[in-house]
Enzyme design. Structure first.
Site, PDB file in Angstrom:
ATOM      1  N   ASP A 124       9.373   2.901   1.806  1.00 35.20           N
ATOM      2  CA  ASP A 124       8.188   3.640   2.227  1.00 35.20           C
ATOM      3  C   ASP A 124       7.982   3.434   3.732  1.00 35.20           C
ATOM      4  O   ASP A 124       7.437   2.425   4.168  1.00 35.20           O
ATOM      5  CB  ASP A 124       6.963   3.165   1.428  1.00 35.20           C
ATOM      6  CG  ASP A 124       5.695   3.934   1.804  1.00 35.20           C
ATOM      7  OD1 ASP A 124       5.689   4.624   2.845  1.00 35.20           O
ATOM      8  OD2 ASP A 124       4.706   3.836   1.049  1.00 35.20           O
TER       9      ASP A 124
ATOM     10  N   LYS B  16       2.672  10.122   7.997  1.00 36.83           N
ATOM     11  CA  LYS B  16       1.891   9.818   9.211  1.00 36.83           C
ATOM     12  C   LYS B  16       2.453  10.370  10.535  1.00 36.83           C
ATOM     13  O   LYS B  16       2.013  11.399  11.005  1.00 36.83           O
ATOM     14  CB  LYS B  16       1.644   8.314   9.303  1.00 36.83           C
ATOM     15  CG  LYS B  16       0.724   7.832   8.170  1.00 36.83           C
ATOM     16  CD  LYS B  16       0.157   6.446   8.396  1.00 36.83           C
ATOM     17  CE  LYS B  16      -0.945   6.147   7.408  1.00 36.83           C
ATOM     18  NZ  LYS B  16      -0.596   5.215   6.341  1.00 36.83           N
TER      19      LYS B  16
ATOM     20  N   PHE C  52       0.847  -1.196   0.000  1.00 36.90           N
ATOM     21  CA  PHE C  52       0.000   0.000   0.000  1.00 36.90           C
ATOM     22  C   PHE C  52       0.878   1.240   0.000  1.00 36.90           C
ATOM     23  O   PHE C  52       1.744   1.392   0.868  1.00 36.90           O
ATOM     24  CB  PHE C  52      -0.936   0.035   1.215  1.00 36.90           C
ATOM     25  CG  PHE C  52      -1.876   1.216   1.166  1.00 36.90           C
ATOM     26  CD1 PHE C  52      -3.048   1.157   0.415  1.00 36.90           C
ATOM     27  CD2 PHE C  52      -1.581   2.395   1.832  1.00 36.90           C
ATOM     28  CE1 PHE C  52      -3.903   2.252   0.332  1.00 36.90           C
ATOM     29  CE2 PHE C  52      -2.428   3.495   1.757  1.00 36.90           C
ATOM     30  CZ  PHE C  52      -3.588   3.425   1.008  1.00 36.90           C
TER      31      PHE C  52
HETATM   32  C1  LIG Z   1      -0.876   5.431   4.854  1.00 33.21           C
HETATM   33  C2  LIG Z   1       0.204   5.052   3.911  1.00 33.21           C
HETATM   34  C3  LIG Z   1       0.443   5.780   2.730  1.00 33.21           C
HETATM   35  C4  LIG Z   1      -0.467   6.903   2.274  1.00 33.21           C
HETATM   36  O1  LIG Z   1      -0.442   7.993   3.130  1.00 33.21           O
HETATM   37  P1  LIG Z   1      -1.557   9.151   2.943  1.00 33.21           P
HETATM   38  O2  LIG Z   1      -1.101  10.209   3.901  1.00 33.21           O
HETATM   39  O3  LIG Z   1      -2.880   8.561   3.293  1.00 33.21           O
HETATM   40  O4  LIG Z   1      -1.501   9.601   1.533  1.00 33.21           O
HETATM   41  C5  LIG Z   1       1.534   5.435   1.954  1.00 33.21           C
HETATM   42  N1  LIG Z   1       2.342   4.410   2.302  1.00 33.21           N
HETATM   43  C6  LIG Z   1       2.142   3.687   3.418  1.00 33.21           C
HETATM   44  C7  LIG Z   1       3.090   2.589   3.762  1.00 33.21           C
HETATM   45  C8  LIG Z   1       1.056   3.966   4.265  1.00 33.21           C
HETATM   46  O5  LIG Z   1       0.839   3.214   5.351  1.00 33.21           O
END
Ligand SMILES: *Cc1c(COP(=O)(O)O)cnc(C)c1O
Length: 384
Positions: free
Chosen positions: A213, A242, A128
């Site tokens: 990521d 986040k 994701f």
């Molecule tokens: C939540 C998440 C995203 C997306 O972040 P948003 O602020 O909702 O755009 C991207 N990569 C990972 C691993 C995530 O957990």
């Protein structure tokens, strides 16, 4: 007010019948005044807890001085935040955005530009990376993609935690590999201890960039400042968001010096990126993480939490996690347990349909874990 939601909001979220109106530390309150233990923390955002006084003060002080001015000018606390990120991460230079997806977009663009390779972005099944088109195209889950094709071209999807699959796919045209060090949304999936090291070696062999990521795993969530530190690797580009702002929206890429030259003036931008208010919040929350030893707490209390969850061995098919990023897999769909927990004053999340996910603030104490465990005990006694 909640009754008007359907009339005025697009129906994109499976919202629960609950409005959270106040938060302090580990706890939140709903509009009726009911108190909850928050083991979701805004989906891994409120790492330093809700409304930490030092973060609140930093935002208050900044909001009176300057909220926004644009990147046409220098923003002193943006430079300060970038320096702080270079000190706490394996990378050197930052670009600021406003979310996780935006940080992924920036990382992919930089990898393309730096390598001048027009094809070849390798990503993983069950991953994701966000909902904008580039980040969505990097997301290896058909359920998020199918209604939105055609996607951005050039992506290929290989199984996670399988180095052979990457070796088969990668070639000299591969611009980059993008990977979550632990898959979050996909159900808290931990790869083999040597997996990231393997990816690092393979990408080096082909001069492809390795993008890690850390949007969900960053800022102490997994018991290290960043999960890549646990696996002893240095990415070329890190995506963060986040937990970075302690609740204020901000994202960033942090890049190794040698790849930072990929971007030149005009290549990429974000109007709100790294604005003074967001940076004030992020600096304060990173300082709180360090001063209050929350990263160490995440590791220690996370281990304790997992050891306590093992008493539900008969209910959970698998219990896994690192630090305070914990998933418990059930045989059945877990949405109903989210509701049962809410009724009993506990906020948890269900991801990948069958995984109960715990992402509490990193300040949670063992005594509070005990309360969470006793609530879960009651649920499993009453509802099964
Ligand atoms: C939540 C998440 C995203 C997306 O972040 P948003 O602020 O909702 O755009 C991207 N990569 C990972 C691993 C995530 O957990």
């Amino acid at each position: 007010m909640i009754s008007k939601a359907d009339k005025f909001l697009l129906n994109t979220y499976r919202r629960q019948n609950l409005a959270i109106v106040r938060g302090r530390g580990l706890y939140v309150w709903d509009s009726e005044g009911k108190k909850y233990i928050d083991c979701v923390a805004g989906l891994g955002v409120n790492n330093v807890g809700h409304c930490h006084p030092k973060v609140v003060k930093a935002i208050e002080d900044q909001v009176r001085e300057l909220m926004h001015c644009s990147n046409l000018y220098h923003i002193p606390n943006q430079i300060e935040l970038a320096e702080l990120l270079s000190e706490i991460s394996p990378c050197d230079k930052a670009f600021f955005a406003n979310s996780g997806a935006e940080s992924v977009e920036a990382a992919l663009k930089l990898a393309r530009k730096f390598t001048k390779r027009e094809e070849g972005i390798i990503t993983f099944l069950n991953s994701f990376h966000g909902r904008t088109y580039g980040a969505l195209s990097a997301t290896g889950q058909e359920k998020f993609l199918h209604a939105f094709k055609p996607l951005v071209p050039g992506f290929s999807y290989v199984p996670y935690d399988d180095l052979e699959a990457v070796k088969e796919e990668i070639n000299k045209k591969t611009a980059c590999v993008i990977v979550e060090p632990i898959q979050g949304e996909g159900g808290v999936i931990l790869p083999d201890e040597d997996y990231l090291k393997g990816l690092r070696e393979i990408t080096n062999d082909y001069d492809s960039l390795l993008i890690v990521d850390e949007v969900q795993t960053g800022f102490g969530r997994t018991g290290d400042m960043f999960a890549c530190m646990h696996y002893h690797i240095e990415p070329d580009i890190m995506c963060v968001a986040k937990g970075l702002g302690g609740g204020f929206p901000i994202g960033a890429i942090i890049v190794k010096e040698e790849f930072s030259k990929g971007f030149e003036p005009g290549d990429h931008a974000a109007t709100f990126g790294g604005n003074p208010l967001a940076c004030a919040s992020a600096i304060a929350s990173i300082r709180v993480l360090m001063e209050e030893k929350m990263v160490e707490n995440s590791r220690e209390v996370g281990e304790y939490f997992i050891s306590k969850l093992k008493k539900f061995n008969e209910i959970f098919k698998d219990i896994r996690g690192k630090g305070l990023m914990i998933g418990c897999e059930l045989e059945e769909e877990c949405h109903k347990y989210v509701e049962f927990a809410r009724e009993r004053g506990l906020i948890i999340n269900c991801t990948a349909d069958k995984v109960l996910r715990f992402l509490p603030p990193l300040s949670i104490q063992k005594e509070e874990v005990n309360i969470v465990i006793s609530i879960l005990e009651k649920i499993f006694e009453d509802e099964r």
